[in-house]
Design a protein around this motif. Structure first.
Motif, PDB file in Angstrom:
ATOM      1  N   LEU A 136       0.846  -1.337  -0.098  1.00  0.00           N
ATOM      2  CA  LEU A 136       0.232   0.159   0.104  1.00  0.00           C
ATOM      3  C   LEU A 136       0.702   1.319   0.110  1.00  0.00           C
ATOM      4  O   LEU A 136       0.606   2.082  -0.695  1.00  0.00           O
ATOM      5  CB  LEU A 136      -1.028  -0.134   1.142  1.00  0.00           C
ATOM      6  N   GLU A 137       1.884   1.148   0.792  1.00  0.00           N
ATOM      7  CA  GLU A 137       2.736   2.488   0.780  1.00  0.00           C
ATOM      8  C   GLU A 137       3.280   2.564  -0.516  1.00  0.00           C
ATOM      9  O   GLU A 137       3.497   3.788  -0.831  1.00  0.00           O
ATOM     10  CB  GLU A 137       3.840   2.277   1.926  1.00  0.00           C
ATOM     11  N   ALA A 138       3.779   1.572  -1.330  1.00  0.00           N
ATOM     12  CA  ALA A 138       4.322   1.858  -2.544  1.00  0.00           C
ATOM     13  C   ALA A 138       3.521   2.384  -3.591  1.00  0.00           C
ATOM     14  O   ALA A 138       3.756   3.044  -4.514  1.00  0.00           O
ATOM     15  CB  ALA A 138       5.116   0.678  -2.927  1.00  0.00           C
ATOM     16  N   ASN A 139       2.150   1.805  -3.566  1.00  0.00           N
ATOM     17  CA  ASN A 139       1.065   2.082  -4.583  1.00  0.00           C
ATOM     18  C   ASN A 139       0.112   3.176  -4.311  1.00  0.00           C
ATOM     19  O   ASN A 139      -0.382   3.346  -5.311  1.00  0.00           O
ATOM     20  CB  ASN A 139       0.609   0.683  -5.009  1.00  0.00           C
ATOM     21  N   LEU A 140       0.333   3.672  -3.133  1.00  0.00           N
ATOM     22  CA  LEU A 140      -0.784   4.723  -2.855  1.00  0.00           C
ATOM     23  C   LEU A 140       0.008   6.245  -2.516  1.00  0.00           C
ATOM     24  O   LEU A 140      -0.555   6.997  -1.810  1.00  0.00           O
ATOM     25  CB  LEU A 140      -1.680   4.697  -1.739  1.00  0.00           C
ATOM     26  N   ARG A 141       1.140   6.368  -3.087  1.00  0.00           N
ATOM     27  CA  ARG A 141       1.647   7.635  -2.945  1.00  0.00           C
ATOM     28  C   ARG A 141       1.222   8.555  -3.954  1.00  0.00           C
ATOM     29  O   ARG A 141       0.702   8.353  -4.816  1.00  0.00           O
ATOM     30  CB  ARG A 141       3.232   7.398  -3.344  1.00  0.00           C
TER      31      ARG A 141
END
Length: 225
Positions: A220-225
């Protein structure tokens, strides 16, 4: 710090439904649809939303059964298992996706990037969020996804499976790898179905759940930036 959480009302094409919304106390890192099992938005699903909020995400768990029966919260008994199956059949996947789309659009209108995390039946719906709504999605033990695996994902995907899950045999897991080759697929050898369900001692596998959660947050951290 504890997240801020509450029930909210959501307008959808199928009438108003409720949703459990949990928010971080500081700036958000994006938003996540938390997609229920067949047992409704019960205490366990609300706790998942709260954990995501504690990790910095706005989390929203739509009560998908509300168009069929309002306020459903089931236990894990055999009787409630059968009731949950009947409710999912009565709702149907097209209506469920309409509800999830309405929830995603509400969050997007707030300027948030939106992903999805779903469990069991919700794991399949999370996969469909990637193919039909173009949302980055994490599916936990979605046993009903196989008929839809030829759909093209328009967003990143992560799948978690238990190696001892009789509802998702190795051949089905391999179909996920073959038909969604861009997706991350993790298998937890000593875990069965519903291994993230920490309120259910018959299903919960702490080591697998902890590792899968770490991978979910990183995704999620990688793809919701």
């Amino acid at each position: 710090m504890q997240p801020v959480n509450r029930w909210i009302d959501l307008e959808t094409p199928h009438g108003p439904i409720r949703g459990w919304r949990a928010e971080p106390t500081g700036p958000s890192r994006g938003a996540v649809l938390v997609i229920q099992e067949i047992f409704g938005v019960n205490a366990h699903i609300r706790s998942v939303a709260d954990r995501l909020a504690a990790a910095g995400f706005v989390a929203l768990a739509p009560a998908l059964f509300d168009p069929v029966e309002h306020g459903v919260e089931l236990t894990y008994s055999d009787a409630d298992l059968q009731r949950g199956r009947a409710l999912t059949a009565a709702l149907g996947i097209p209506r469920a996706m309409d509800l999830l789309n309405a929830a995603a659009e509400k969050l997007q209108m707030e300027g948030l990037r939106v992903g999805a995390v779903g469990f069991c039946w919700g794991g399949t719906l999370a996969f469909l969020c990637a193919t039909r709504l173009q949302l980055p999605a994490v599916g936990y033990y979605g046993a009903r996804s196989v008929p839809f695996l030829d759909e093209t994902a328009g967003a990143p995907l992560l799948f978690h499976f238990g190696g001892k899950d009789p509802s998702i045999p190795p051949d089905d897991i391999e179909k996920h790898r073959k038909l969604q080759p861009q997706a991350q697929v993790f298998v937890y050898d000593d875990a069965g179905h519903a291994f993230n369900r920490d309120v259910d001692p018959h299903a919960y596998a702490p080591e697998a759940a902890t590792l899968a959660w770490q991978r979910t947050l990183a995704f999620l951290e990688a793809n919701l930036r």
